[in-house]
Scaffold this active site. Structure first.
Site, PDB file in Angstrom:
ATOM      1  N   GLU A 165       0.866  -1.171   0.000  1.00  0.00           N
ATOM      2  CA  GLU A 165       0.000   0.000   0.000  1.00  0.00           C
ATOM      3  C   GLU A 165       0.898   1.214   0.000  1.00  0.00           C
ATOM      4  O   GLU A 165       1.677   1.422   0.932  1.00  0.00           O
ATOM      5  CB  GLU A 165      -0.873   0.038   1.256  1.00  0.00           C
ATOM      6  CG  GLU A 165      -2.194  -0.676   1.095  1.00  0.00           C
ATOM      7  CD  GLU A 165      -3.043  -0.546   2.350  1.00  0.00           C
ATOM      8  OE1 GLU A 165      -3.861  -1.449   2.559  1.00  0.00           O
ATOM      9  OE2 GLU A 165      -2.883   0.418   3.117  1.00  0.00           O
TER      10      GLU A 165
ATOM     11  N   ASP B 253      -6.312   9.824   9.548  1.00  0.00           N
ATOM     12  CA  ASP B 253      -5.013   9.324  10.010  1.00  0.00           C
ATOM     13  C   ASP B 253      -4.573   9.932  11.326  1.00  0.00           C
ATOM     14  O   ASP B 253      -4.819  11.104  11.603  1.00  0.00           O
ATOM     15  CB  ASP B 253      -3.947   9.592   8.948  1.00  0.00           C
ATOM     16  CG  ASP B 253      -4.078   8.644   7.772  1.00  0.00           C
ATOM     17  OD1 ASP B 253      -4.002   7.418   8.006  1.00  0.00           O
ATOM     18  OD2 ASP B 253      -4.275   9.116   6.644  1.00  0.00           O
TER      19      ASP B 253
END
Lengths: 409, 263
Positions: B49, B60
């Site tokens: 990823e 995040d």
């Protein structure tokens, strides 16, 4: 109205939460079920007379609505043109228009059984309003505020703490309103069960832009009947309001969108000037469409789609985006958007103090600076209504600094 | 059939779980992140990823946020991220690469242009955090038409009524977010996650990979064991952020991969 094939400017958003291409629901999957639930609960509340009865009672007895629509005689005389009316939303409890919306969202949160309220704030006005209503209802309140804003809006930080709110200084990014909103979203995604996110402006994922607009539209609805009373049934000729995210402006504008004779002007923060240095917050004049904080709208961004920090003397306008409905009104041409620099706003601030005995917040000082520009060019029977959306007590330290006045006693 | 589909078929044949590793493109600079990326397959990573840095990564935690900031300060752009993929592909034709990030940098590029460039560079799939199924017309459907997998996140708030909507138009695999929260936050517990993974597997034939809150080889083994594999991101990115040598980062990745593969 027949322009652009649009029958009405007041029916949006559509079922996808869009105003034209703007708006939408650009959030992570964790939040999506919460937003759909909020939408369903709001749609239900909106048609429930008990909900509005509670709102009307609190607007009247707790906020002090209706706020006066005040004819400003000396300002009008000084500028020598259009008649200037000020919608006095700075006289609301907590000193700004923000509480109109907060009451609606908190009553909704209580109906949804939420016990913890989070909010983002820039100038601190939305944070103070949220902390106030949470104190009134005994709800836990956490306010995210950029570390830079905590510094320049110290009086409001203290107010929020007095009111029992936890103020979290946000140091991610550059520590302004956009970063506070990021951290509020991070909190919400973590505390999905008990937490309600009380957004302070007409931005964010659907249904927030429409919901916040509906709560703020009390401003424009009052102006409509107040002006009719004072000016023998007339409509305003021009509406002027300052725009950061755009909630006070949307609240003033929305009830008049389908009255074609009413000219509508939004005033963005031009900072040091809208040019390539990008030291401003004029998303419509100096930005382009993009996706941030759950909606598509005009954003200050670089060629690679990275979001730029805005710049303004006013913490409340210091946001790189704008509500999606404003983006749509801009593109359809129904409203026009201009910008005012820090220096122009500071001049207007002082003129208002001197001529009308009203200390305005720096946010509506931007709107007033535009009124000062256009009023002399308009005939004496032309009526301008400007939204005085906040009082300036919170800004005296900033203004003193810019005027070179030593506040230390 | 994409590289992602091929990878899961191979792993199934070998009786192994998948180990997916996340790194931030350009963190702290293009050379270092490319060196890490090149070493991932040998360290046991089955799917890479590759994070696309964004100024406002709302889902995040601090570890990935600061990684994105480092990358942007180091001059990373979408163009350079695609160059990085081309450089990797010149040496490796098998390991699938999934680009992960937020929509605005893609939207700014133009969806058509981006998809043409991404497929040409050798990207296999996309994870775009702020595009739920309600916005499928934006990128999901055009990406699938261009031959890319569009991998969706399912979360603890995705109830059974909503699950079919999340699984519709999803391909490659399903990424189950094991906690409500941001990346790198609370630790996921296999016992809590297992019933949720079972619920999703009952509704789809796609592999289900578990991510968020996995930091140790033991956790990787536990979480991979109850699904078709697991993702580790923040625990790897944190080492890069501490300025550890590439070899040390890859040693840690190898230990995490060994954990997942032991499941």
């Amino acid at each position: 109205m027949a322009e652009d094939g649009i029958n009405s400017y007041m029916t949006g958003p559509d079922e996808q939460g869009r105003f034209g291409i703007f708006g939408g629901r650009f959030v992570s999957e964790t939040l999506m079920p919460l937003i759909l639930d909020l939408e369903a609960r709001y749609e239900h509340a909106k048609t429930d007379p008990d909900f509005w009865a509670e709102m009307d009672d609190l607007w009247k007895n707790y906020v002090g609505r209706p706020s006066p629509l005040y004819f400003a005689p000396r300002l009008t005389e000084h500028l020598g043109g259009a008649k200037i009316y000020l919608k006095r939303d700075e006289l609301n409890h907590t000193g700004a228009h923000k509480i109109n919306n907060v009451l609606g969202q908190i009553i909704l949160a209580r109906r949804m059984g939420k016990t913890r309220i989070i909010a983002e704030t820039g100038a601190g006005q939305h944070g103070v309003a949220t902390a106030t209503v949470c104190a009134k209802f005994g709800l836990k309140c956490v306010v995210y505020m950029g570390a830079h804003d905590v510094e320049r809006q110290a009086p409001n930080v203290f107010r929020m703490r007095l009111l029992g709110a936890e103020v979290v200084p946000v140091t991610s990014g550059r520590g302004t309103l956009k970063d506070a909103m990021n951290d509020a979203l991070r909190d919400w995604v973590t505390n999905v069960r008990d937490t309600f996110y009380c957004i302070g402006t007409v931005a964010g994922p659907h249904p927030y832009p429409a919901m916040v607009r509906d709560f703020q539209s009390i401003i424009g609805r009052e102006v409509r009947w107040q002006l009719a009373e004072q000016e023998e049934g007339r409509l305003p000729d021009t509406l002027v309001a300052a725009i950061g995210g755009g909630s006070n402006a949307m609240g003033l504008f929305h009830p008049f969108l389908d009255d074609p004779s009413v000219r509508i002007v939004g005033v963005e923060a031009g900072g040091k000037g809208v040019d390539d240095r990008m030291e401003h917050c004029a998303s419509l004049t100096g930005g382009r469409p993009g996706v941030l904080h759950g909606n598509r709208t005009y954003l200050l961004q670089d060629a690679d789609g990275q979001i730029l920090e805005g710049f303004s003397i006013s913490a409340g306008l210091d946001y790189p985006g704008i509500g999606p409905e404003h983006a749509w009104l801009h593109d359809t041409g129904r409203a026009e958007y201009v910008s005012i620099t820090d220096a122009e706003a500071l001049e207007a601030f002082q003129l208002c103090c001197a001529l009308e005995g009203i200390i305005p917040a720096l946010e509506p000082s931007h709107a007033l600076a535009h009124v000062i520009k256009i009023a002399p060019t308009l005939p004496r029977d032309h009526i301008i209504v400007m939204n005085m959306c906040g009082r300036g007590d919170k800004d005296i330290f900033t203004v003193a600094k810019h005027l070179g006045f030593d506040m230390k006693i | 059939m994409t590289r992602i589909d091929d990878t899961f078929r191979r792993l199934r044949a070998e009786g192994k779980k998948a180990f997916v590793a996340y790194i931030m493109a350009g963190d702290p600079d293009l050379e270092t992140s490319l060196a890490v990326m090149r070493g991932l397959p040998e360290a046991g990573v089955d799917i890479i990823e590759l994070g696309m840095p964004f100024t406002d990564p709302m889902a995040d935690g601090p570890t990935i946020q600061t990684a994105g900031q480092r990358a942007l300060e180091g001059g990373q752009t979408l163009t350079r991220t695609l160059e990085m993929v081309r450089a990797f592909r010149a040496e490796n034709a098998e390991t699938p690469i999934v680009m992960m990030g937020y929509y605005n940098p893609i939207y700014a590029r133009g969806v058509e242009t981006f998809l043409a460039e991404a497929t040409e560079a050798g990207i296999d799939g996309l994870i775009v955090v702020d595009l739920p199924p309600e916005e499928d017309a934006e990128l999901c459907l055009p990406a699938q038409a261009a031959g890319l997998n569009f991998i969706r996140l399912a979360t603890p708030t995705t109830d059974s009524r909503r699950l079919p909507k999340v699984l519709q138009n999803t391909s490659g695999f399903v990424y189950y977010v094991s906690i409500t929260g941001i990346t790198g936050a609370a630790a996921a517990q296999a016992a809590d996650v297992a019933p949720e993974v079972a619920r999703i597997k009952a509704a789809t034939d796609l592999p289900v990979i578990v991510g968020f809150g996995i930091t140790t080889p033991e956790a990787a083994q536990d979480l991979a064991g109850i699904a078709d594999g697991c993702v580790v991101g923040s625990a790897i990115v944190k080492l890069v952020g501490e300025g550890r040598p590439v070899a040390e980062v890859l040693d840690r990745v190898a230990a995490l991969a060994a954990g997942a593969h032991a499941a």
